[in-house]
Design an enzyme around this catalytic site. Sequence first.
Site, PDB file in Angstrom:
ATOM      1  NE  ARG A   1       7.899   2.176   1.870  1.00  0.00           N
ATOM      2  CZ  ARG A   1       8.265   3.699   1.990  1.00  0.00           C
ATOM      3  NH1 ARG A   1       7.949   4.416   0.813  1.00  0.00           N
ATOM      4  NH2 ARG A   1       8.857   3.965   3.079  1.00  0.00           N
TER       5      ARG A   1
ATOM      6  CG  HIS B   1      11.434   4.807  -3.655  1.00  0.00           C
ATOM      7  ND1 HIS B   1      10.997   3.623  -3.206  1.00  0.00           N
ATOM      8  CD2 HIS B   1      10.886   5.833  -2.984  1.00  0.00           C
ATOM      9  CE1 HIS B   1      10.558   3.961  -1.926  1.00  0.00           C
ATOM     10  NE2 HIS B   1      10.478   5.516  -1.781  1.00  0.00           N
TER      11      HIS B   1
HETATM   12  N1  LIG Z   1       7.666   7.487  -2.668  1.00  0.00           N
HETATM   13  C1  LIG Z   1       8.342   8.079  -1.570  1.00  0.00           C
HETATM   14  O1  LIG Z   1       9.475   8.710  -1.926  1.00  0.00           O
HETATM   15  C2  LIG Z   1       7.949   8.358  -0.397  1.00  0.00           C
HETATM   16  C3  LIG Z   1       8.171   9.283   0.357  1.00  0.00           C
HETATM   17  C4  LIG Z   1       7.477   9.420   1.485  1.00  0.00           C
HETATM   18  C5  LIG Z   1       6.571   8.497   2.277  1.00  0.00           C
HETATM   19  N2  LIG Z   1       6.167   7.624   1.350  1.00  0.00           N
HETATM   20  C6  LIG Z   1       4.824   6.827   1.482  1.00  0.00           C
HETATM   21  O2  LIG Z   1       3.656   7.633   1.906  1.00  0.00           O
HETATM   22  C7  LIG Z   1       3.179   6.909   2.907  1.00  0.00           C
HETATM   23  C8  LIG Z   1       2.380   8.047   3.489  1.00  0.00           C
HETATM   24  O3  LIG Z   1       3.073   9.041   4.582  1.00  0.00           O
HETATM   25  P1  LIG Z   1       2.301   9.911   5.217  1.00  0.00           P
HETATM   26  O4  LIG Z   1       3.446  10.655   6.043  1.00  0.00           O
HETATM   27  O5  LIG Z   1       1.247  10.723   4.660  1.00  0.00           O
HETATM   28  O6  LIG Z   1       1.574   8.818   6.550  1.00  0.00           O
HETATM   29  P2  LIG Z   1       0.358   9.209   7.305  1.00  0.00           P
HETATM   30  O7  LIG Z   1       0.442  10.572   7.790  1.00  0.00           O
HETATM   31  O8  LIG Z   1       0.466   8.115   8.402  1.00  0.00           O
HETATM   32  O9  LIG Z   1      -0.933   8.882   6.628  1.00  0.00           O
HETATM   33  C9  LIG Z   1      -1.338   7.739   5.941  1.00  0.00           C
HETATM   34  C10 LIG Z   1      -2.803   7.698   5.815  1.00  0.00           C
HETATM   35  O10 LIG Z   1      -3.036   6.372   5.225  1.00  0.00           O
HETATM   36  C11 LIG Z   1      -4.384   5.922   5.684  1.00  0.00           C
HETATM   37  N3  LIG Z   1      -4.563   4.459   5.766  1.00  0.00           N
HETATM   38  C12 LIG Z   1      -4.099   3.614   6.415  1.00  0.00           C
HETATM   39  N4  LIG Z   1      -4.488   2.527   6.151  1.00  0.00           N
HETATM   40  C13 LIG Z   1      -5.433   2.694   5.234  1.00  0.00           C
HETATM   41  C14 LIG Z   1      -6.041   1.767   4.708  1.00  0.00           C
HETATM   42  N5  LIG Z   1      -6.226   0.411   4.755  1.00  0.00           N
HETATM   43  N6  LIG Z   1      -7.041   2.271   3.534  1.00  0.00           N
HETATM   44  C15 LIG Z   1      -6.960   3.644   3.357  1.00  0.00           C
HETATM   45  N7  LIG Z   1      -6.427   4.400   4.104  1.00  0.00           N
HETATM   46  C16 LIG Z   1      -5.549   4.124   4.800  1.00  0.00           C
HETATM   47  C17 LIG Z   1      -4.583   6.521   7.102  1.00  0.00           C
HETATM   48  O11 LIG Z   1      -5.609   7.110   7.417  1.00  0.00           O
HETATM   49  P3  LIG Z   1      -6.270   7.308   8.890  1.00  0.00           P
HETATM   50  O12 LIG Z   1      -6.063   8.690   8.865  1.00  0.00           O
HETATM   51  O13 LIG Z   1      -7.619   6.985   9.119  1.00  0.00           O
HETATM   52  O14 LIG Z   1      -5.243   6.555   9.951  1.00  0.00           O
HETATM   53  C18 LIG Z   1      -3.592   7.903   6.797  1.00  0.00           C
HETATM   54  O15 LIG Z   1      -4.396   8.933   6.755  1.00  0.00           O
HETATM   55  C19 LIG Z   1       4.259   6.363   3.888  1.00  0.00           C
HETATM   56  O16 LIG Z   1       3.973   5.501   4.426  1.00  0.00           O
HETATM   57  C20 LIG Z   1       5.241   6.041   2.767  1.00  0.00           C
HETATM   58  O17 LIG Z   1       4.811   4.537   2.408  1.00  0.00           O
HETATM   59  C21 LIG Z   1       6.541   7.371  -0.163  1.00  0.00           C
END
Ligand SMILES: NC(=O)c1ccc[n+]([C@@H]2O[C@H](COP(=O)([O-])OP(=O)(O)OC[C@H]3O[C@@H](n4cnc5c(N)ncnc54)[C@H](OP(=O)(O)O)[C@@H]3O)[C@@H](O)[C@H]2O)c1
Length: 314
Positions: free
Chosen positions: A229, A277
């Site tokens: 983000r 994005h």
């Molecule tokens: N650009 C785009 O088009 C697009 C599209 C989709 C998603 N996204 C972004 O991608 C993000 C991730 O998606 P996802 O499905 O992979 O989410 P997810 O499965 O919830 O993974 C998030 C990861 O981040 C880790 N995390 C949380 N807080 C942290 C911190 N303070 N320091 C380091 N690591 C931390 C979590 O650790 P734990 O495993 O320890 O909980 C988890 O492994 C979304 O939240 C969204 O913002 C962007």
Amino acid sequence: MTLLVAISGWPEEPWLARFRSLLPDLKVVSQHAEYDPAAIDYIAAWKPPHGLIAGLPNLKAILYLGAGVDHLFADPSLPDLPISRVVDDDLTLRMSEWVVMHCLMQQRGAEFLRREQDAKRWFDGPDAPLASRVRVGIMGIGVLGADAAKKLKVMGFDVAGWSPSGRSVEGIEMFAGAQMRDAFLARTDILVSLLPLTEETRGILNTALFRKLARDGALGGPILINAGRGGLQKEADILACLDDGTLKAAVLDVFEIEPLPDSSPLWLHPNVTVTPHNSAGSDPEAVAAYAVRQLRAHQSGRPMQNIVDPRRGY
Ligand SMILES: NC(=O)c1ccc[n+]([C@@H]2O[C@H](COP(=O)([O-])OP(=O)(O)OC[C@H]3O[C@@H](n4cnc5c(N)ncnc54)[C@H](OP(=O)(O)O)[C@@H]3O)[C@@H](O)[C@H]2O)c1
């Protein structure tokens, strides 16, 4: 039973059409149509106007149409209801394609070669280093990060992840907890951020962190790739670090303000790649089908998948 579709920033019509075809027994209404708030049972939403959900007194669950729920949690009036976010192969594969493509472009010097071509110069300098000599570090190694990590590994990159909670990802070297963070950054040539935006992660991609990245890598300087983000990054710090050599390049899909304003120096910076994005958009075909599976589960008393935790913010 009524489903309200509340989408901002994407064309609404394909979503309405897809939900209507998948839910012939439900009434599906747009947030822009006239409807009785008390009649709404479910909402399928992407960036709904803040306050809208609080005005639906009989709402049972929120089907969020993206993976990151930061916009939802920024709504101070958000009621305490189950929220299912998107975890779907369609979105995951799109993100892995984008991450692998940009890591390969950086490793192979694609931007440099394009400039050489534009100048009709036949580059006869050294070959790019093999991917195995390039250390990629993934911060935010959840669903998307883990899939990208595995695919980068197939291409030969030396991949590691950092997780505050100490989670493991099969086949990937992991650094766990706050005490290992600096060691993780010190071995990272390309930092890939797929973090959620939370109170803890806002502004995390800043000068202090960039200074901890590896300076002895095969690419001649550290590279930032952020598709998490825009709120994760301090754009003034990125620009200053590119200009003083702390960073060699940045590839950004997300921005502090979107769309990226014309006035942003990121647009024309020679070492910045801007994508709008669109690394991993939610496809109505796939994602509405996923949301309908969650709605049907909730209707029949089964648990919905991928419920977000309001305390963690993701
Ligand atoms: N650009 C785009 O088009 C697009 C599209 C989709 C998603 N996204 C972004 O991608 C993000 C991730 O998606 P996802 O499905 O992979 O989410 P997810 O499965 O919830 O993974 C998030 C990861 O981040 C880790 N995390 C949380 N807080 C942290 C911190 N303070 N320091 C380091 N690591 C931390 C979590 O650790 P734990 O495993 O320890 O909980 C988890 O492994 C979304 O939240 C969204 O913002 C962007």
